[in-house]
Each structure stands twice: as structure tokens, then as C-alpha cells.
Scaffold this active site. Structure first.
Site, short mmCIF file in Angstrom:
data_model
loop_
_atom_site.label_atom_id
_atom_site.label_comp_id
_atom_site.label_asym_id
_atom_site.label_seq_id
_atom_site.Cartn_x
_atom_site.Cartn_y
_atom_site.Cartn_z
N SER A 182 -20.44 -6.59 -9.35
CA SER A 182 -19.26 -5.87 -8.86
C SER A 182 -18.43 -5.26 -9.98
O SER A 182 -17.96 -4.12 -9.87
CB SER A 182 -18.38 -6.82 -8.05
OG SER A 182 -19.10 -7.41 -7.02
N HIS A 234 -13.53 -7.03 -10.17
CA HIS A 234 -13.44 -5.62 -9.80
C HIS A 234 -12.43 -4.89 -10.67
O HIS A 234 -12.70 -3.82 -11.20
CB HIS A 234 -13.01 -5.50 -8.33
CG HIS A 234 -13.98 -6.09 -7.36
ND1 HIS A 234 -13.70 -6.19 -6.01
CD2 HIS A 234 -15.21 -6.63 -7.53
CE1 HIS A 234 -14.72 -6.75 -5.40
NE2 HIS A 234 -15.65 -7.03 -6.30
#
Length: 326
Positions: A182, A234
Site C-alpha cells: 500500500s 499510505h
């Protein structure tokens, strides 16, 4: 675990000019730069799938499923069958298997001197659902970027952003393991945004392109506040990729490449705008500061939450429907 990522194509596309001189694609980029063949991103996809298969082979649920009640899922796969859904609803291996193979774990990174986990964790996935979400995102985002900028620059952004995501995740999530690509994927997304900004003059319909990209980024970061999603990875990946985009994805200004074949008096003499150089220098400084401070804090055993009492809300916001753990 970082199991929610971008599954949309938000990158710009090359367009064609019709006979009347109008661009048929609102995100058209005026350039004569060479377009590369994408091979690195497909290799990354194959590598991630291969690592997942290895993880399932090592996991060997039929033999090692002693702790949790319930039968292994998809028993016909033999030792590749999945852990019981009560333990892993994403159809994947156990946490202990992921930990053994290099999942990100603060205790082992800081006190066990296993810094390599900051990189290995981005090649591991918690399950089939996690893997598919990330690989679809990688294909949609990565192939377009590699075609436009080449494997070297896109590969650097992917790996460095993954490292940046791991660093921020380790600073704020110190009780659980984390795996997934991610951070690296959000790095590519951040690089798309900075690439749009630094190459602003060569885009048509700039506002539409910027608005679309910001909406996609906002939606995906918002999804990260759900439980069990590592939004710190993220955010760390996005910040790293955003800064790298100013450094690695700079393009010649509008008209420069085409003007090389014109008489000297008609050429655009400057390859880049002054603001592009300024953004590049600022990004280099900020990137060095970001990684230096992050790594020093991490290996000193600092807990990011002690320096930012509200930052935990960036990864999970408690509601009446769910609670947030560490």
C-alpha cells in the site's frame, strides 16, 4: 494490515490531435518524449504473487492450524489452503507465518535490529483479497507511469515510497504487524500529483486533471481511517512519492522538444521553467529531512503517538459501529 488501496486509474492519458487542432483527451500532454515498454511493473506483480504462494506453502494450514478452531479454507489446495476465516478473513496465511517471512513489526525492527523488515513487508500480503486489490491498483497506476517515465524512475519511486510508508507505520503502529504494498502504491499516486504540478504548463484542462486526481487521493485516504487498515503506511508512502515526483518526473516545458527542429530564433531555449528547479530543490531537502528524522526516531525507539496526540485518528476514527485498537 494495509488491505485497502486505489483500484481506479487516475493517471493522465495521452491523447490524439484531430485535424482541427483540438485535443480529444482532456488530459493530453504535449510531448514528443519516447514511450517505454512496461516490463518492471508486470515483474513486480509476478513477484508479489510468487511471494504469496511461498507464504501459503510455508503456512501449511492443514499441519499447523492448532491454535484456532475451524477447518482450513479450500482444503483441496492441500498445504496451500487458507487459515480459518475467524483468524484471517482475507483468505491468507496466519500472522505468525507473515511475521516469520518478514512482516513489519516494531519490536523486531528496533530491538531485534531487523531493519530489513521495512522493505520485505511491502512484498507480503495478508490474503488473496489484499493481494488482488493491491495488484489491480499497481497495474492501473504503475504501467501508465512506467510507459511515460521508464522503469528506473518508477521503480525508485515504488521502492523508496514503500520504505517511507514502513517508517511512518512503525513510528505509530507498534503493537501489531503490517504487510502490503500500500505505501508503495500510494507513493506512485503521490508522484502522479507532483508530476502534474511540476509539469503544469504542458497539460490541457489542468483544473479538471487536478480535481480528478485530488478526489481519488482523498477517497482512498479516507478509506484508510477504517479499522485494520494501516493508513500510516499510505500517508508515509504518499508523502515520499509526492516529493520524489518533483525530483524524478520533471518534463521539458511545452514546445521545447518540438522546437528542436525549428530555426534557432524560433526555438524555446529553456528546457525547464524556473519553478520546476525550485520545486526540485525544495523536494530534495524535504525528502532528506523526512527520511533522516524518521529513521533516527524509529531506531531510537520513539513512539510517534507521544509526539502527536491526535495523529492516531489519521489511521482509524472510532464510531458507534467499531472501535480502534493499537
Amino acid at each position: 494490515m494495509s488491505n485497502q488501496d486505489l483500484e481506479r486509474g487516475g493517471t493522465k492519458a495521452r491523447g490524439n490531435q484531430n485535424p482541427h487542432g483540438n485535443y480529444t483527451n482532456p488530459y493530453y500532454v504535449e510531448t514528443s518524449e519516447h514511450q517505454w515498454t512496461s516490463w518492471l511493473i508486470p515483474m513486480f506483480v509476478v513477484a508479489n504473487i510468487a511471494v504469496f504462494i511461498v507464504a501459503m506453502y510455508v503456512n501449511n494450514c492443514p499441519r499447523n492450524n492448532l491454535k484456532f478452531e475451524g477447518a482450513c479454507v479450500a482444503k483441496f489446495l492441500g498445504r496451500l489452503s487458507f487459515q480459518p476465516l475467524k483468524e484471517n478473513p482475507l483468505f491468507g496465511p496466519s500472522s505468525s507465518t507473515l511475521e516469520k517471512l518478514g512482516a513489519l513489526e516494531w519490536e523486531k525492527v528496533v530491538h531485534g535490529k531487523q531493519g530489513w523488515r521495512l522493505i520485505t513487508c511491502i512484498w507480503l500480503h495478508a490474503g488473496v483479497i489484499h493481494l488482488l486489490a493491491n495488484m489491480l491498483s499497481l497495474v492501473f497506476i504503475g504501467i501508465r507511469l512506467e510507459q511515460q517515465f521508464g522503469f528506473g524512475r518508477v521503480g525508485l519511486i515504488y521502492l523508496i515510497s514503500g520504505l517511507g510508508g514502513s517508517i511512518l507505520s512503525s513510528l505509530f503502529i507498534q503493537s501489531n504487524i503490517s504487510v502490503g504494498a500500500s505505501g508503495a502504491l500510494f507513493g506512485l499516486l503521490g508522484a502522479m500529483l507532483s508530476e502534474l504540478l511540476t509539469n503544469w504548463t504542458i497539460y490541457t484542462n489542468k483544473a479538471a486533471a487536478l480535481f480528478t486526481l485530488i478526489i481519488i487521493i482523498a477517497i482512498n485516504l479516507a478509506v484508510g481511517i477504517l479499522p485494520h487498515v494501516d493508513n500510516f503506511a499510505h500517508i508515509g508512502g504518499f508523502i515520499s512519492g509526492f516529493l520524489l515526483g518533483f525530483i524524478l518526473l520533471i518534463r521539458p516545458q511545452f514546445g521545447y522538444l518540438e522546437g528542436r527542429h525549428l530555426p534557432a530564433t524560433a526555438r524555446v531555449k529553456s528546457k525547464h521553467k524556473a519553478y520546476q528547479y525550485i520545486l526540485l530543490l525544495v523536494a530534495v531537502v524535504l525528502l532528506i529531512v523526512w527520511f533522516t528524522v524518521g529513521l533516527v526516531m524509529l531506531f531510537k525507539g520513539e513512539n510517534g503517538s507521544k509526539h502527536c496526540s491526535w495523529c492516531h485518528y489519521l489511521s482509524c476514527v472510532p464510531t458507534s459501529k467499531w472501535k480502534c485498537g493499537n
